[in-house]
Write an enzyme that holds these catalytic residues in place. Structure first.
Site: not given
Ligand SMILES: *Cc1c(COP(=O)(O)O)cnc(C)c1O
Length: 410
Positions: A154, A239, A268
């Site tokens: 994700f 990420d 986050k």
């Molecule tokens: C939550 C998340 C995102 C997206 O972040 P947003 O602030 O909602 O755009 C991207 N990568 C990972 C691994 C995430 O957990």
């Protein structure tokens, strides 16, 4: 509101009912929302509009690293609110620089530099743009524009990041999707190798797939990707939006694996709940984004930076990180004991530090609803996994209380 009809025995609508009814009228119905209205928070507890208390073991959504309304972060934010909120990024401002100094120093990337934005998707968008432009403009490889990402991952909801997110359910209906993404299986190095070719620019990977079900990359996999990138002139992009700033017991989760990426993203936990994202890259690859090639109006907002500095100084303090690891182990032992008592019902227990998943055989959404009814908030990752991502300042007693509620809700 209509006056209550004394002739019927139907209970009067609560404040919560009214708020939810209005929400259904005025909010885009794009979220699967739980039927509670959260009104107040303190540490690992939340209270709803009816005054009911919940133990929050998801900390917002893996965002409130130090818990709700942490006094130190609140004080830093209030001070910044009284000083200066926002300036254009065509001027310098000190909170951004102080935050960048912390992130870059801890990262271990040679000559690291930071770019600030407002969310995880934007931070990953910066990674994608960085990788393409590095290949095209710095390396002169006009054909190298493809990213390899991983099934079940994700990376966000913008068109590019939702395309990087190799899960059809997030992509359906938004076609045509941007070009230049190929998907591999997590842990399948041979499969990744088969996808690498003359058009590949970079590999983008989560150290632990969060939304996908709290699935850590197999040991050694990130290192193997690093070697593959080095051998083929590709960038390794990590990420860290969910794993970043201390959640796994290191500032960044890639540091458990002995790898150094070319660039990584954060969001986050970074602002303890205030919106802020960051992309950190080495000096070498930063040449891809010189003056006027990328930017953000609100990125590096001073109030968000003040929150992030105060959060970092506690979350990534060595003593806090030791405790994060120890509490993560406590959580694991509690979860393993539940698994032993419910064989076949609890399938797997996974995670690192305070990012934790308990996979069930079925019915995870129902279990989650019962947890909520019993005063515990967690959330669903993937189809069958209950995710816990509590505040790093959660106590062992709160973890035990939460897991007892979870077991009773099974
Ligand atoms: C939550 C998340 C995102 C997206 O972040 P947003 O602030 O909602 O755009 C991207 N990568 C990972 C691994 C995430 O957990």
């Amino acid at each position: 509101m209509k006056p209550a009809d004394a002739s019927t025995s139907a209970p009067a609508a609560t404040h919560t009912d009214e708020v939810i009814a209005q929400a259904k009228q005025v909010l885009l119905q794009n979220y699967k929302q739980q039927p509670i209205v959260l009104a107040r928070g303190e540490g690992s507890y939340l209270w709803d509009a009816e005054g009911r208390r919940y133990l929050d073991l998801i900390a917002g959504i893996a965002t409130c690293a130090l818990g709700h309304c942490h006094p130190g972060v609140t004080a830093a934010v209030k001070k910044q609110l009284d000083t200066l909120w926002h300036v254009s990024n065509v001027f310098y401002s000190e909170p951004q620089i102080q935050l960048a100094a912390r992130l870059t120093k801890a990262s271990g990337l040679p000559g690291a530099r930071a770019f600030f934005c407002n969310s995880g998707a934007e931070a990953n968008e910066a990674l994608i743009k960085l990788a393409r432009r590095w290949q095209h403009a710095v390396k002169g490889n006009a054909e190298r524009s493809e990213l390899i990402t991983f099934e079940g991952g994700f990376h966000g909801r913008t068109l590019a990041t939702v395309t990087a997110t190799a899960q059809p359910k997030y992509q359906a209906g938004f076609e045509p999707l941007p070009q230049g993404f190929k998907y591999a299986q997590m842990g399948d190095l041979e499969g990744v190798k088969r996808l690498v070719g003359p058009t590949t620019a970079a590999i983008l990977v989560e150290p632990i797939q969060g939304e996908g079900g709290v699935k850590p990359a197999p040991a050694g996999f990130l290192k193997a990707l690093r070697e593959l990138c080095d051998a083929n002139g590709l960038l390794l992009l990590i990420d860290e939006v969910q794993t970043g700033i201390g959640r796994t017991g290191k500032p960044f989760a890639f540091q458990h694996e002995g790898v150094v990426p070319d660039a990584f993203s954060l969001a986050k936990s970074l602002g303890n709940g205030l919106p802020i994202g960051a992309m950190v890259c080495s000096d070498e690859v930063s040449k891809a984004l010189p003056s006027a090639t990328h930017g953000s109006t609100f990125g590096g907002n001073l109030v968000a930076c003040a929150a992030a500095i105060a959060t970092w100084d506690i979350a990534c303090d060595p003593a806090t990180m030791l405790e994060t690891v120890a509490k993560g182990e406590h959580l694991r032992s509690l979860a393993l004991a539940i698994k032993a008592r419910h064989p076949g019902r609890v399938i797997d227990v996974r995670g690192r530090g305070l990012l934790f998943g308990i996979e069930l055989d079925q019915g995870a959404a129902d279990v989650l609803a019962r947890c909520r009814g019993n005063g515990l908030l967690a959330n669903l990752a993937g189809e069958k996994t209950i995710r816990f991502a509590p505040s790093y300042l959660v106590t062992r007693e709160q973890l035990a209380e939460g897991l007892a509620i979870f077991e009773a809700s099974l």
